[in-house]
Design a protein around this motif. Sequence first.
Motif, PDB file in Angstrom:
ATOM      1  N   VAL A   1       0.876  -1.173   0.000  1.00 33.06           N
ATOM      2  CA  VAL A   1       0.000   0.000   0.000  1.00 33.06           C
ATOM      3  C   VAL A   1       0.913   1.221   0.000  1.00 33.06           C
ATOM      4  O   VAL A   1       1.751   1.376   0.892  1.00 33.06           O
ATOM      5  N   ASP A   2       0.738   2.074  -1.008  1.00 31.08           N
ATOM      6  CA  ASP A   2       1.559   3.277  -1.105  1.00 31.08           C
ATOM      7  C   ASP A   2       0.652   4.450  -1.455  1.00 31.08           C
ATOM      8  O   ASP A   2       0.414   4.745  -2.618  1.00 31.08           O
ATOM      9  N   LEU A   3       0.107   5.070  -0.420  1.00 29.38           N
ATOM     10  CA  LEU A   3      -0.790   6.214  -0.562  1.00 29.38           C
ATOM     11  C   LEU A   3      -0.132   7.430   0.089  1.00 29.38           C
ATOM     12  O   LEU A   3       0.779   7.273   0.906  1.00 29.38           O
TER      13      LEU A   3
ATOM     14  N   GLY B   1      -1.750 -17.400   9.406  1.00 24.39           N
ATOM     15  CA  GLY B   1      -3.081 -17.020   9.853  1.00 24.39           C
ATOM     16  C   GLY B   1      -3.160 -15.643  10.490  1.00 24.39           C
ATOM     17  O   GLY B   1      -4.248 -15.165  10.823  1.00 24.39           O
ATOM     18  N   TYR B   2      -2.028 -15.020  10.695  1.00 25.05           N
ATOM     19  CA  TYR B   2      -1.970 -13.645  11.185  1.00 25.05           C
ATOM     20  C   TYR B   2      -1.212 -12.814  10.166  1.00 25.05           C
ATOM     21  O   TYR B   2      -0.276 -13.297   9.530  1.00 25.05           O
ATOM     22  N   THR B   3      -1.606 -11.554  10.027  1.00 26.05           N
ATOM     23  CA  THR B   3      -0.906 -10.645   9.139  1.00 26.05           C
ATOM     24  C   THR B   3      -0.128  -9.662   9.994  1.00 26.05           C
ATOM     25  O   THR B   3      -0.681  -9.058  10.910  1.00 26.05           O
ATOM     26  N   VAL B   4       1.162  -9.534   9.691  1.00 22.93           N
ATOM     27  CA  VAL B   4       1.957  -8.488  10.325  1.00 22.93           C
ATOM     28  C   VAL B   4       2.013  -7.331   9.338  1.00 22.93           C
ATOM     29  O   VAL B   4       2.241  -7.523   8.147  1.00 22.93           O
ATOM     30  N   GLY B   5       1.741  -6.142   9.851  1.00 26.82           N
ATOM     31  CA  GLY B   5       1.799  -4.942   9.029  1.00 26.82           C
ATOM     32  C   GLY B   5       2.834  -3.984   9.569  1.00 26.82           C
ATOM     33  O   GLY B   5       2.885  -3.721  10.766  1.00 26.82           O
ATOM     34  N   PHE B   6       3.680  -3.508   8.671  1.00 28.53           N
ATOM     35  CA  PHE B   6       4.639  -2.457   8.992  1.00 28.53           C
ATOM     36  C   PHE B   6       4.076  -1.205   8.331  1.00 28.53           C
ATOM     37  O   PHE B   6       4.065  -1.096   7.104  1.00 28.53           O
ATOM     38  N   GLU B   7       3.566  -0.273   9.126  1.00 29.22           N
ATOM     39  CA  GLU B   7       2.866   0.887   8.581  1.00 29.22           C
ATOM     40  C   GLU B   7       3.544   2.181   9.007  1.00 29.22           C
ATOM     41  O   GLU B   7       3.960   2.323  10.158  1.00 29.22           O
ATOM     42  N   SER B   8       3.607   3.122   8.048  1.00 27.55           N
ATOM     43  CA  SER B   8       4.158   4.458   8.297  1.00 27.55           C
ATOM     44  C   SER B   8       3.165   5.492   7.783  1.00 27.55           C
ATOM     45  O   SER B   8       2.623   5.351   6.682  1.00 27.55           O
ATOM     46  N   TYR B   9       2.942   6.510   8.574  1.00 28.33           N
ATOM     47  CA  TYR B   9       1.970   7.564   8.269  1.00 28.33           C
ATOM     48  C   TYR B   9       2.680   8.921   8.243  1.00 28.33           C
ATOM     49  O   TYR B   9       2.974   9.474   9.295  1.00 28.33           O
TER      50      TYR B   9
ATOM     51  N   GLN C   1       2.064   4.238   4.030  1.00 29.11           N
ATOM     52  CA  GLN C   1       2.853   3.233   3.343  1.00 29.11           C
ATOM     53  C   GLN C   1       2.764   1.978   4.194  1.00 29.11           C
ATOM     54  O   GLN C   1       3.056   2.008   5.390  1.00 29.11           O
ATOM     55  N   GLY C   2       2.309   0.882   3.578  1.00 27.51           N
ATOM     56  CA  GLY C   2       2.131  -0.354   4.319  1.00 27.51           C
ATOM     57  C   GLY C   2       2.811  -1.530   3.653  1.00 27.51           C
ATOM     58  O   GLY C   2       2.771  -1.683   2.438  1.00 27.51           O
TER      59      GLY C   2
END
Length: 125
Positions: free
Chosen positions: A13-15, A27-35, A19-20
């Motif tokens: 995801v690049d908005l 069964g689990y999603t790890v997300g590295f997110e920056s705002y 940015q994700g």
Amino acid sequence: MPSANKMTTPVSVDLPVLQGRYADLDGYTVGFESYPEDVDPGPLFAGLPDDRCQCAHWGVVQSGQITFRWADHEETYGAGDAYYAGPGHLPLIAAGTSLVEFSPTEGLEATMAVVEGNLAAAGAV
């Protein structure tokens, strides 16, 4: 044992407001997110029960601040805080926030289908 690393997980995801990078961990999603900007994604949850995120999240704030708003209270977390956000919340994220978050993949996918539909309807994607 499955693992993920921010540097080796591709950007999915690049908005302008997010940015994700996301990886499935059994069964689990790890997300590295920056705002980079302040963001109130509340309207993107329209169509979910109570128009709120119904997916549980566990995370660690690396920098910045995130607030979770429920119908009856709010909780705010800053750099170094670990958190659990149960179903029925709306996030509010401050500019400069970076976090690592874990979510049940099935619940996250159901939530993101609605969010992506709302983004498309708004012409954001």
